[in-house]
Write a protein that holds these residues in place. Structure first.
Motif, mmCIF file in Angstrom:
data_model
loop_
_atom_site.group_PDB
_atom_site.id
_atom_site.type_symbol
_atom_site.label_atom_id
_atom_site.label_comp_id
_atom_site.label_asym_id
_atom_site.label_seq_id
_atom_site.Cartn_x
_atom_site.Cartn_y
_atom_site.Cartn_z
ATOM 1 N N SER A 5 0.637 -1.096 -3.247
ATOM 2 C CA SER A 5 0.650 -0.105 -2.172
ATOM 3 C C SER A 5 0.985 -0.836 -0.873
ATOM 4 N N ASN A 6 0.882 -0.139 0.243
ATOM 5 C CA ASN A 6 1.225 -0.760 1.526
ATOM 6 C C ASN A 6 0.360 -1.972 1.848
ATOM 7 N N ASN A 7 -0.914 -1.931 1.477
ATOM 8 C CA ASN A 7 -1.798 -3.033 1.838
ATOM 9 C C ASN A 7 -2.384 -3.785 0.643
ATOM 10 N N VAL A 8 -1.977 -3.447 -0.578
ATOM 11 C CA VAL A 8 -2.473 -4.148 -1.775
ATOM 12 C C VAL A 8 -1.289 -4.708 -2.551
ATOM 13 N N GLU A 9 -1.369 -6.006 -2.800
ATOM 14 C CA GLU A 9 -0.318 -6.655 -3.587
ATOM 15 C C GLU A 9 -0.916 -7.797 -4.405
ATOM 16 N N GLU A 14 -1.015 -15.299 -9.514
ATOM 17 C CA GLU A 14 -2.100 -14.645 -10.242
ATOM 18 C C GLU A 14 -1.642 -14.104 -11.601
ATOM 19 N N ILE A 15 -0.342 -13.958 -11.776
ATOM 20 C CA ILE A 15 0.213 -13.418 -13.015
ATOM 21 C C ILE A 15 0.792 -14.559 -13.838
ATOM 22 N N LEU A 91 2.288 -3.381 -15.922
ATOM 23 C CA LEU A 91 1.069 -3.840 -15.252
ATOM 24 C C LEU A 91 0.791 -2.988 -14.018
ATOM 25 N N LYS A 92 1.829 -2.752 -13.242
ATOM 26 C CA LYS A 92 1.690 -1.938 -12.026
ATOM 27 C C LYS A 92 1.231 -0.521 -12.370
#
Length: 137
Positions: A5-9, A14-15, A91-92
């Motif tokens: 989202s705009n503020n979550v990445e 991490e992958i 995953l997304k």
């Protein structure tokens, strides 16, 4: 980096992505080339917000292990790049579906007219079936 989202990445480190040989039909390409992708994402040690982690860990999904690791295997495409894109997209999708909040259901009553029509149609259907019976003199 995978933007949710705009503020979550999710950062790329991490992958964990590794290339493996695909299974099934495909001849020489499948036997020689490591085109399938094995993606691992550890939910507990990730930098996701706590809300995301809780929702993901509470899911009853076969792709999430007991240790809280999401394991996705993509092997439907011929190229490694396309399989990698598909695995990241899956995953997304999994994460976004987990954090969706369901709209509360409000109970409603059927209208008087719809109730009347329903009963009338049942009576009519019953009469039709009655006419199919044996003829008695």
């Amino acid at each position: 980096m995978l933007r949710l989202s705009n503020n979550v990445e999710i950062a790329a480190w991490e992958i964990d992505i590794s290339a493996i040989r695909a299974q099934g039909a495909g001849g020489q390409n499948v036997n020689k080339v490591s085109s399938a992708i094995h993606l691992k994402f550890d939910i507990k040690s990730s930098a996701l917000p706590e809300f995301y982690k809780q929702r993901l860990l509470s899911l009853n999904d076969s792709r999430i292990t007991k240790d809280g690791v999401i394991v996705i295997k993509a092997q439907s495409h011929r190229t490694q790049e396309m399989n990698k894109e598909e695995a990241l997209q899956r995953l997304k999708t999994l994460i976004l579906e987990a954090v969706k909040t369901q709209k509360a259901r409000r109970a409603t009553k059927p209208t008087k007219s719809s109730q009347r029509k329903r009963v009338e149609s049942k009576v009519k259907r019953g009469q039709t079936k009655n006419l199919r019976g044996k003829v008695q003199f």
